[in-house]
Enzyme design. Structure first.
Site, PDB file in Angstrom:
ATOM      1  N   LYS A   1       0.739  -1.307  -0.458  1.00 55.63           N
ATOM      2  CA  LYS A   1      -0.102  -0.007  -0.382  1.00 55.63           C
ATOM      3  C   LYS A   1       0.622   1.316   0.121  1.00 55.63           C
ATOM      4  CE  LYS A   1      -1.898   1.747   4.269  1.00 55.63           C
ATOM      5  NZ  LYS A   1      -1.525   3.121   4.050  1.00 55.63           N
TER       6      LYS A   1
ATOM      7  N   ARG B   1      -8.410   0.081   3.759  1.00 54.94           N
ATOM      8  CA  ARG B   1      -8.169   0.616   3.106  1.00 54.94           C
ATOM      9  C   ARG B   1      -6.722  -0.028   2.978  1.00 54.94           C
ATOM     10  NH1 ARG B   1      -7.214   6.212   6.319  1.00 54.94           N
ATOM     11  NH2 ARG B   1      -6.277   6.345   4.576  1.00 54.94           N
TER      12      ARG B   1
ATOM     13  N   ASP C   1       3.685   0.913  11.916  1.00 57.19           N
ATOM     14  CA  ASP C   1       2.829  -0.841  11.060  1.00 57.19           C
ATOM     15  C   ASP C   1       2.521  -1.246  12.171  1.00 57.19           C
ATOM     16  OD1 ASP C   1       3.351   1.936   8.349  1.00 57.19           O
ATOM     17  OD2 ASP C   1       1.795   2.223  10.543  1.00 57.19           O
TER      18      ASP C   1
ATOM     19  N   ARG D   1      -0.454  14.722  12.573  1.00 56.04           N
ATOM     20  CA  ARG D   1       0.219  13.957  11.480  1.00 56.04           C
ATOM     21  C   ARG D   1       0.108  15.793  10.309  1.00 56.04           C
ATOM     22  NH1 ARG D   1      -2.589   8.933   9.213  1.00 56.04           N
ATOM     23  NH2 ARG D   1      -0.102   8.947   8.366  1.00 56.04           N
TER      24      ARG D   1
ATOM     25  N   CYS E   1      -5.578   7.920   9.418  1.00 54.31           N
ATOM     26  CA  CYS E   1      -6.166   8.259  10.200  1.00 54.31           C
ATOM     27  C   CYS E   1      -5.632   8.259  10.937  1.00 54.31           C
ATOM     28  CB  CYS E   1      -4.792   5.875  10.562  1.00 54.31           C
ATOM     29  SG  CYS E   1      -5.660   5.121   9.174  1.00 54.31           S
TER      30      CYS E   1
HETATM   31  C1  EPZ Z   1       4.557   6.650   6.197  1.00 51.47           C
HETATM   32  O1  EPZ Z   1       3.009   8.329   6.592  1.00 51.47           O
HETATM   33  C2  EPZ Z   1       3.289   5.654   5.837  1.00 51.47           C
HETATM   34  N1  EPZ Z   1       1.676   5.841   4.980  1.00 51.47           N
HETATM   35  C3  EPZ Z   1       2.334   5.161   7.650  1.00 51.47           C
HETATM   36  O2  EPZ Z   1       2.378   3.869   7.110  1.00 51.47           O
HETATM   37  C4  EPZ Z   1       3.898   4.776   8.318  1.00 51.47           C
HETATM   38  O3  EPZ Z   1       3.134   4.772   9.504  1.00 51.47           O
HETATM   39  C5  EPZ Z   1       4.712   5.887   8.742  1.00 51.47           C
HETATM   40  O4  EPZ Z   1       4.928   6.212   7.128  1.00 51.47           O
HETATM   41  C6  EPZ Z   1       6.157   5.464   9.141  1.00 51.47           C
HETATM   42  O5  EPZ Z   1       6.394   4.564   8.620  1.00 51.47           O
HETATM   43  C7  EPZ Z   1       2.131   5.963   4.043  1.00 51.47           C
HETATM   44  O6  EPZ Z   1       3.325   5.693   3.659  1.00 51.47           O
HETATM   45  C8  EPZ Z   1       0.614   6.700   2.646  1.00 51.47           C
HETATM   46  P1  EPZ Z   1       6.151  10.515   8.255  1.00 51.47           P
HETATM   47  P2  EPZ Z   1       3.791   9.303   6.485  1.00 51.47           P
HETATM   48  O7  EPZ Z   1       6.118  11.162   7.418  1.00 51.47           O
HETATM   49  O8  EPZ Z   1       4.660   9.620   5.537  1.00 51.47           O
HETATM   50  C9  EPZ Z   1       5.829  13.110  12.142  1.00 51.47           C
HETATM   51  C10 EPZ Z   1      -0.268   2.896   7.572  1.00 51.47           C
HETATM   52  O9  EPZ Z   1      -0.912   2.516   8.554  1.00 51.47           O
HETATM   53  N2  EPZ Z   1       5.662  14.663  10.520  1.00 51.47           N
HETATM   54  O10 EPZ Z   1       7.600   9.439   8.250  1.00 51.47           O
HETATM   55  O11 EPZ Z   1       2.779  10.673   6.580  1.00 51.47           O
HETATM   56  C11 EPZ Z   1       4.709  12.737  12.080  1.00 51.47           C
HETATM   57  O12 EPZ Z   1       3.947  13.397  12.554  1.00 51.47           O
HETATM   58  C12 EPZ Z   1       0.350   4.259   7.389  1.00 51.47           C
HETATM   59  O13 EPZ Z   1       0.255   2.173   6.101  1.00 51.47           O
HETATM   60  C13 EPZ Z   1       6.294  15.240  10.971  1.00 51.47           C
HETATM   61  O14 EPZ Z   1       6.434  15.965  11.917  1.00 51.47           O
HETATM   62  O15 EPZ Z   1       5.048   8.912   7.697  1.00 51.47           O
HETATM   63  C14 EPZ Z   1       4.996  11.506  12.808  1.00 51.47           C
HETATM   64  O16 EPZ Z   1       5.154  11.834  13.907  1.00 51.47           O
HETATM   65  C15 EPZ Z   1       0.364   4.750   9.105  1.00 51.47           C
HETATM   66  N3  EPZ Z   1       6.372  16.299   9.769  1.00 51.47           N
HETATM   67  C16 EPZ Z   1       6.288  10.812  11.909  1.00 51.47           C
HETATM   68  O17 EPZ Z   1       7.347  12.265  11.601  1.00 51.47           O
HETATM   69  C17 EPZ Z   1       6.199  16.201   8.749  1.00 51.47           C
HETATM   70  O18 EPZ Z   1       5.825  17.441   7.589  1.00 51.47           O
HETATM   71  C18 EPZ Z   1       6.039  10.321  10.557  1.00 51.47           C
HETATM   72  O19 EPZ Z   1       5.589  10.472  10.092  1.00 51.47           O
HETATM   73  C19 EPZ Z   1       5.740  14.934   8.033  1.00 51.47           C
HETATM   74  C20 EPZ Z   1       5.781  14.024   9.704  1.00 51.47           C
END
Ligand code: EPZ
Length: 417
Positions: free
Chosen positions: A22, A396, A304, A121, A116
């Site tokens: 995904k 999803r 995850d 986020r 989610c």
């Molecule tokens: C990706 O989300 C995945 N989703 C998430 O999977 C996964 O949990 C996550 O990566 C971490 O591996 C997709 O790929 C669609 P991040 P993403 O940016 O990219 C903070 C699932 O269940 N952050 O690595 O949104 C954020 O708040 C989903 O499949 C900022 O502060 O994750 C979080 O605490 C859930 N500012 C951390 O970083 C930003 O601009 C990780 O976020 C971006 C992120």
């Protein structure tokens, strides 16, 4: 309304084949719009996040053909119009259209993405990266307008190794003038899949999978083909089910090393499994040893799989600790696990889980995608009947999960209520 109904206690025997990832597919689909001709993406999972992205792509005037997991996207009639809030909030990955449309057209108008409920986020790391490349960002309520006279390569040091920001900055940088270096880049394997797709189009990117990614801007990107890698989180979810109920359960079509952190923890718990090149055969563990888990960025234990793993912890002989470090609110499932009979003390993002407890079926709700998956694991081992409401979250991210589980002996179905 629909809900999942599970009769617990049945062994899982046979083969489950893993679908395309995904978290790769939701980036590869928007990436196709960077090309100047038709792109083909193979092994795309049939999940609702995919459909939400298709709706955005069609809204932008592109055409999509799809058959048996193979999709062809034709971006040649793309109209770079406002992506409405209704479309933007349907999933987190809509934010990839920011990087793609900014990169290709130096302009994008869309709304804050959905996703989610596992934390606030924010997307500040994405926006900071775009600004470093030369974009001007205007925010009106939830609407974002990004503009750039031109995008110039630059060095971008991520304050956190964000998966989405790493990919989004790659998208914005492929057409920038000169070299972009992303430091402290996320190392998740899905990013390699995206780099390969862009390089197949003619981009010049190296370093994905490491903490430093180099992108040399190009003038144009042609149509290309890519195959989505196997979903390591789906695979991990079924591996965990095998540890709970497996009778030589085979999880097929995987890349085992993508699940190394999980497999290391399962070995620590005393779980027996056999790894082959593209599969794993796993059996029910009769005596789980307690472990502590702290989620980390790849290649650490994946956030995850936090929630599905917590079900094993309820079955361990002793006290386990699950500590979430990536998301501030990945705790929606705990009240339902307690309702099922688990002994859990929650302190912020750290859960102390005392086992072994017998879970008794009851009515539950999925609060997010992986919480829903965890409740399925709980229902499969609980005595009696477990029902799970709000199952759209689950659909999803898990292709054909009811069919895949029924085919290996689970008593699980969807019923209308
Ligand atoms: C990706 O989300 C995945 N989703 C998430 O999977 C996964 O949990 C996550 O990566 C971490 O591996 C997709 O790929 C669609 P991040 P993403 O940016 O990219 C903070 C699932 O269940 N952050 O690595 O949104 C954020 O708040 C989903 O499949 C900022 O502060 O994750 C979080 O605490 C859930 N500012 C951390 O970083 C930003 O601009 C990780 O976020 C971006 C992120």
């Amino acid at each position: 309304m629909e809900r999942i109904v599970i009769e617990g206690g049945f062994p899982l025997k046979g083969t489950i084949t893993i679908s395309g990832a995904k978290n790769s597919a939701v980036a590869l689909i928007p990436a196709a719009l960077l090309a100047n001709d038709v792109c083909t993406i193979k092994n795309v999972p049939n999940i609702t996040d995919r459909d939400a992205l298709f709706d955005i792509i069609k809204w932008l005037g592109c055409t999509i053909e799809q058959k048996d997991g193979i999709i062809k996207i034709d971006p040649r009639n793309l109209k770079n119009i406002l992506i409405t809030e209704e479309l933007s909030i349907r999933l987190r990955a809509s934010y990839y259209f920011m990087g793609v449309l900014l990169g290709k057209y130096k302009h994008v108008e869309m709304y804050f993405p959905g996703g989610c409920n596992i934390g606030s986020r924010p997307i500040d790391i994405h926006l900071d990266g775009f600004k470093t490349l030369g974009a001007k960002i205007t925010k009106k309520g939830h609407k974002y307008i990004l503009d750039a006279k031109e995008l110039k390569g630059n060095e971008i040091n991520l304050k956190f190794a964000s998966v989405g920001a790493t990919i989004n900055i790659m998208f914005a940088a492929v057409y920038a003038k000169g070299r972009t270096i992303i430091k402290n880049a996320a190392k998740e394997v899905e990013i390699i899949n995206i780099m390969d797709f862009l390089n197949n189009m003619g981009a010049k990117i190296s370093g994905a999978g490491t903490d430093t990614i180099v992108i040399d801007g190009v003038e144009e990107l042609k149509g290309a083909e890519i195959t989505v890698i196997p979903d390591r989180i789906e695979a991990g979810t079924y591996i965990l089910m095998g540890a709970l109920l497996g009778d030589n359960l085979k999880i097929d079509g995987i890349i085992p090393e993508h699940n190394q952190a999980l497999l290391n923890k399962l070995k620590e718990m005393g779980v027996d499994f056999k790894i082959s090149e593209h599969s794993i055969v796993i059996n029910k563990c009769e005596n789980f040893k307690p472990v502590n888990v702290r989620t980390e960025v790849y290649p650490g234990f994946p956030t995850d799989l936090n929630q599905p793993m917590s079900i094993l912890m309820t079955q361990a002989n002793g006290t386990c600790v699950m500590e979430e470090t990536i998301w501030e609110k990945r705790i929606g499932h705990y009240p339902y696990l307690q309702k099922l009979g688990a002994n859990i003390e929650l302190d912020g993002n750290k859960a102390t889980i005392k086992g072994k407890t017998e879970l008794k079926g009851t009515d539950t709700n999925a609060t997010d995608l992986r919480a829903g998956a965890a409740l399925i694991l709980a229902g499969l081992i609980a005595s009696g009947t477990t029902t799970i409401n709000d199952i759209d979250y689950i659909l999803r991210g898990y292709e054909n999960i009811i069919l895949k589980l029924s085919n290996v002996g689970a008593k699980i179905k969807i019923e209308q209520i």
